[in-house]
Structures are given as C-alpha cells and as structure tokens.
Motif scaffolding. Structure first.
Motif, PDB file in Angstrom:
ATOM      1  N   GLY A   1      53.332  12.332  35.128  1.00 30.15           N
ATOM      2  CA  GLY A   1      54.160  12.166  36.322  1.00 30.15           C
ATOM      3  C   GLY A   1      55.594  11.841  35.966  1.00 30.15           C
ATOM      4  N   SER A   2      56.261  11.059  36.815  1.00 29.04           N
ATOM      5  CA  SER A   2      57.679  10.755  36.600  1.00 29.04           C
ATOM      6  C   SER A   2      57.909   9.988  35.305  1.00 29.04           C
ATOM      7  CB  SER A   2      58.248   9.986  37.789  1.00 29.04           C
ATOM      8  OG  SER A   2      57.555   8.764  37.969  1.00 29.04           O
ATOM      9  N   ALA A   3      56.924   9.227  34.829  1.00 28.24           N
ATOM     10  CA  ALA A   3      57.062   8.499  33.566  1.00 28.24           C
ATOM     11  C   ALA A   3      57.216   9.450  32.382  1.00 28.24           C
ATOM     12  CB  ALA A   3      55.867   7.582  33.355  1.00 28.24           C
ATOM     13  N   ALA A   4      56.756  10.680  32.521  1.00 32.05           N
ATOM     14  CA  ALA A   4      56.845  11.659  31.439  1.00 32.05           C
ATOM     15  C   ALA A   4      58.285  12.092  31.185  1.00 32.05           C
ATOM     16  CB  ALA A   4      55.975  12.879  31.751  1.00 32.05           C
ATOM     17  N   ARG A   5      59.165  11.849  32.122  1.00 30.93           N
ATOM     18  CA  ARG A   5      60.566  12.238  31.946  1.00 30.93           C
ATOM     19  C   ARG A   5      61.434  11.071  31.489  1.00 30.93           C
ATOM     20  NH1 ARG A   5      58.480  14.807  36.152  1.00 30.93           N
ATOM     21  NH2 ARG A   5      59.340  13.431  37.737  1.00 30.93           N
ATOM     22  N   LEU A   6      60.827   9.940  31.099  1.00 35.61           N
ATOM     23  CA  LEU A   6      61.585   8.780  30.654  1.00 35.61           C
ATOM     24  C   LEU A   6      61.872   8.752  29.146  1.00 35.61           C
ATOM     25  CD1 LEU A   6      60.023   5.986  32.882  1.00 35.61           C
ATOM     26  CD2 LEU A   6      62.204   7.158  33.186  1.00 35.61           C
ATOM     27  N   PRO A   7      60.966   9.207  28.272  1.00 35.59           N
ATOM     28  CA  PRO A   7      61.296   9.183  26.843  1.00 35.59           C
ATOM     29  C   PRO A   7      62.571   9.971  26.558  1.00 35.59           C
ATOM     30  CG  PRO A   7      58.963   9.612  27.138  1.00 35.59           C
ATOM     31  CD  PRO A   7      59.606   9.695  28.508  1.00 35.59           C
ATOM     32  N   ALA A   8      63.327   9.543  25.556  1.00 41.94           N
ATOM     33  CA  ALA A   8      64.640  10.133  25.262  1.00 41.94           C
ATOM     34  C   ALA A   8      64.599  11.650  25.103  1.00 41.94           C
ATOM     35  CB  ALA A   8      65.226   9.490  24.008  1.00 41.94           C
ATOM     36  N   ARG A   9      63.586  12.180  24.437  1.00 42.19           N
ATOM     37  CA  ARG A   9      63.534  13.631  24.184  1.00 42.19           C
ATOM     38  C   ARG A   9      63.181  14.434  25.424  1.00 42.19           C
ATOM     39  NH1 ARG A   9      60.235  15.652  19.586  1.00 42.19           N
ATOM     40  NH2 ARG A   9      61.339  17.537  20.152  1.00 42.19           N
ATOM     41  N   THR A  10      62.656  13.783  26.477  1.00 43.80           N
ATOM     42  CA  THR A  10      62.235  14.538  27.656  1.00 43.80           C
ATOM     43  C   THR A  10      62.976  14.119  28.927  1.00 43.80           C
ATOM     44  OG1 THR A  10      60.377  13.019  27.974  1.00 43.80           O
ATOM     45  CG2 THR A  10      59.937  15.053  26.746  1.00 43.80           C
ATOM     46  N   THR A  11      64.040  13.344  28.802  1.00 43.40           N
ATOM     47  CA  THR A  11      64.810  12.940  29.972  1.00 43.40           C
ATOM     48  C   THR A  11      65.343  14.176  30.691  1.00 43.40           C
ATOM     49  OG1 THR A  11      65.454  10.861  28.931  1.00 43.40           O
ATOM     50  CG2 THR A  11      66.790  11.599  30.789  1.00 43.40           C
ATOM     51  N   GLY A  12      64.973  14.329  31.942  1.00 43.39           N
ATOM     52  CA  GLY A  12      65.430  15.450  32.745  1.00 43.39           C
ATOM     53  C   GLY A  12      64.741  16.778  32.459  1.00 43.39           C
ATOM     54  N   VAL A  13      63.774  16.791  31.552  1.00 41.55           N
ATOM     55  CA  VAL A  13      63.063  18.024  31.198  1.00 41.55           C
ATOM     56  C   VAL A  13      61.879  18.203  32.153  1.00 41.55           C
ATOM     57  CG1 VAL A  13      61.764  19.181  29.357  1.00 41.55           C
ATOM     58  CG2 VAL A  13      63.765  17.804  28.792  1.00 41.55           C
ATOM     59  N   PRO A  14      61.595  19.434  32.582  1.00 49.75           N
ATOM     60  CA  PRO A  14      60.509  19.664  33.539  1.00 49.75           C
ATOM     61  C   PRO A  14      59.118  19.569  32.898  1.00 49.75           C
ATOM     62  CG  PRO A  14      61.471  21.764  32.923  1.00 49.75           C
ATOM     63  CD  PRO A  14      62.298  20.682  32.263  1.00 49.75           C
ATOM     64  N   VAL A  15      58.679  18.335  32.636  1.00 47.59           N
ATOM     65  CA  VAL A  15      57.359  18.104  32.061  1.00 47.59           C
ATOM     66  C   VAL A  15      56.588  17.142  32.949  1.00 47.59           C
ATOM     67  CG1 VAL A  15      58.009  18.565  29.670  1.00 47.59           C
ATOM     68  CG2 VAL A  15      58.231  16.250  30.575  1.00 47.59           C
ATOM     69  N   ASP A  16      55.264  17.232  32.894  1.00 45.08           N
ATOM     70  CA  ASP A  16      54.415  16.341  33.671  1.00 45.08           C
ATOM     71  C   ASP A  16      53.541  15.466  32.785  1.00 45.08           C
ATOM     72  OD1 ASP A  16      53.455  15.430  36.255  1.00 45.08           O
ATOM     73  OD2 ASP A  16      51.567  16.375  35.704  1.00 45.08           O
ATOM     74  N   ALA A  17      53.513  15.745  31.484  1.00 48.77           N
ATOM     75  CA  ALA A  17      52.733  14.926  30.545  1.00 48.77           C
ATOM     76  C   ALA A  17      53.441  14.918  29.198  1.00 48.77           C
ATOM     77  CB  ALA A  17      51.317  15.469  30.398  1.00 48.77           C
ATOM     78  N   VAL A  18      53.527  13.726  28.592  1.00 46.12           N
ATOM     79  CA  VAL A  18      54.208  13.572  27.304  1.00 46.12           C
ATOM     80  C   VAL A  18      53.375  12.654  26.407  1.00 46.12           C
ATOM     81  CG1 VAL A  18      56.254  12.622  26.151  1.00 46.12           C
ATOM     82  CG2 VAL A  18      56.516  13.922  28.251  1.00 46.12           C
ATOM     83  N   ILE A  19      53.239  13.046  25.151  1.00 49.27           N
ATOM     84  CA  ILE A  19      52.580  12.189  24.159  1.00 49.27           C
ATOM     85  C   ILE A  19      53.616  11.189  23.676  1.00 49.27           C
ATOM     86  CG2 ILE A  19      51.480  12.117  21.889  1.00 49.27           C
ATOM     87  CD1 ILE A  19      50.523  15.024  22.477  1.00 49.27           C
ATOM     88  N   THR A  20      53.314   9.882  23.844  1.00 43.08           N
ATOM     89  CA  THR A  20      54.271   8.842  23.487  1.00 43.08           C
ATOM     90  C   THR A  20      53.825   7.974  22.319  1.00 43.08           C
ATOM     91  OG1 THR A  20      53.320   7.372  25.145  1.00 43.08           O
ATOM     92  CG2 THR A  20      55.218   8.701  25.816  1.00 43.08           C
ATOM     93  N   ALA A  21      52.573   8.103  21.868  1.00 36.08           N
ATOM     94  CA  ALA A  21      52.092   7.289  20.750  1.00 36.08           C
ATOM     95  C   ALA A  21      50.878   7.945  20.109  1.00 36.08           C
ATOM     96  CB  ALA A  21      51.713   5.895  21.235  1.00 36.08           C
ATOM     97  N   ILE A  22      50.737   7.721  18.817  1.00 37.73           N
ATOM     98  CA  ILE A  22      49.522   8.099  18.095  1.00 37.73           C
ATOM     99  C   ILE A  22      48.692   6.826  17.945  1.00 37.73           C
ATOM    100  CG2 ILE A  22      48.553   9.001  15.939  1.00 37.73           C
ATOM    101  CD1 ILE A  22      51.188  10.611  15.623  1.00 37.73           C
ATOM    102  N   VAL A  23      47.447   6.855  18.386  1.00 35.00           N
ATOM    103  CA  VAL A  23      46.593   5.671  18.389  1.00 35.00           C
ATOM    104  C   VAL A  23      45.922   5.525  17.023  1.00 35.00           C
ATOM    105  CG1 VAL A  23      44.552   4.623  19.448  1.00 35.00           C
ATOM    106  CG2 VAL A  23      46.214   5.849  20.864  1.00 35.00           C
ATOM    107  N   ASP A  24      46.023   4.328  16.461  1.00 36.81           N
ATOM    108  CA  ASP A  24      45.360   4.041  15.186  1.00 36.81           C
ATOM    109  C   ASP A  24      43.936   3.578  15.377  1.00 36.81           C
ATOM    110  OD1 ASP A  24      47.666   4.564  13.582  1.00 36.81           O
ATOM    111  OD2 ASP A  24      48.463   2.621  14.175  1.00 36.81           O
ATOM    112  N   HIS A  25      43.703   2.788  16.426  1.00 39.07           N
ATOM    113  CA  HIS A  25      42.389   2.168  16.599  1.00 39.07           C
ATOM    114  C   HIS A  25      42.179   1.752  18.051  1.00 39.07           C
ATOM    115  CE1 HIS A  25      38.872  -0.205  15.543  1.00 39.07           C
ATOM    116  NE2 HIS A  25      39.400  -1.211  16.207  1.00 39.07           N
ATOM    117  N   VAL A  26      40.981   1.927  18.554  1.00 41.62           N
ATOM    118  CA  VAL A  26      40.591   1.429  19.867  1.00 41.62           C
ATOM    119  C   VAL A  26      39.445   0.459  19.653  1.00 41.62           C
ATOM    120  CG1 VAL A  26      39.602   2.035  22.115  1.00 41.62           C
ATOM    121  CG2 VAL A  26      41.284   3.551  21.048  1.00 41.62           C
ATOM    122  N   ASP A  27      39.600  -0.766  20.145  1.00 41.06           N
ATOM    123  CA  ASP A  27      38.562  -1.797  20.018  1.00 41.06           C
ATOM    124  C   ASP A  27      37.980  -2.089  21.396  1.00 41.06           C
ATOM    125  OD1 ASP A  27      36.922  -3.882  19.365  1.00 41.06           O
ATOM    126  OD2 ASP A  27      38.532  -5.236  18.746  1.00 41.06           O
TER     127      ASP A  27
END
Length: 88
Positions: A60-86
């Motif tokens: 959603g709108s949060a996908a356009r907040l990272p610096a590389r996607t500001t103002g870019v027409p995207v609806d989903a952005v990968i923001t982190a690589i997960v090391d571990h889920v506990d």
C-alpha cells in the motif's frame, strides 16, 4: 509489514520509466511457520534479496516510503531480509 518468501523473479521489458532499475521479485506471503497465506505478490526489491530468501514486505502507501521507491508506482516493496523467526 508482512513476512514473505521470495519464490521467483519478474522481468518486464516494457514498464513505467520509474520502475527502470528496480528488481521485481515474486513473493508468497507466509505465516510464522511458513504456510502460504497469499501467493504470488510482486514486490520491488530494495535490499538485494534473492530467490529462497525470507523477507519483510510493506504494501500500500507504505511501499512508496523507502528512499528508492518514493513516488514510484509500486504496491509492495521488500524492506528487509529476515535472519530468524522465533515463535517461542
């Protein structure tokens, strides 16, 4: 944010000029145990994830907040690589 697993890549030679240079990856949104909740979400990669990586995506709108996607027409952005889920 949503937990997801990268399952593939997406190549689009004809696309909006603002998408040039962004890597598009196919992701399955998963729960903490890896069960697929939402298959086949296309997300722009901002962290250098690869196929098989567990990642966090924003939509959603949060996908356009990272610096590389500001103002870019995207609806989903990968923001982190997960090391571990506990689930403890």
């Amino acid at each position: 944010m949503k937990l997801a697993r990268v399952t593939g890549t997406v190549t689009a030679t004809a696309k909006d000029a603002q998408l040039v240079g962004l890597t598009l990856l196919l992701c399955d949104v998963v729960d903490g145990k890896g069960k697929v909740l939402e298959p086949a979400v296309v997300a722009a990669d901002t962290v250098g994830a690869g196929v098989g990586a567990q990642v966090l995506i924003v939509t959603g709108s949060a996908a356009r907040l990272p610096a590389r996607t500001t103002g870019v027409p995207v609806d989903a952005v990968i923001t982190a690589i997960v090391d571990h889920v506990d689930l403890g």
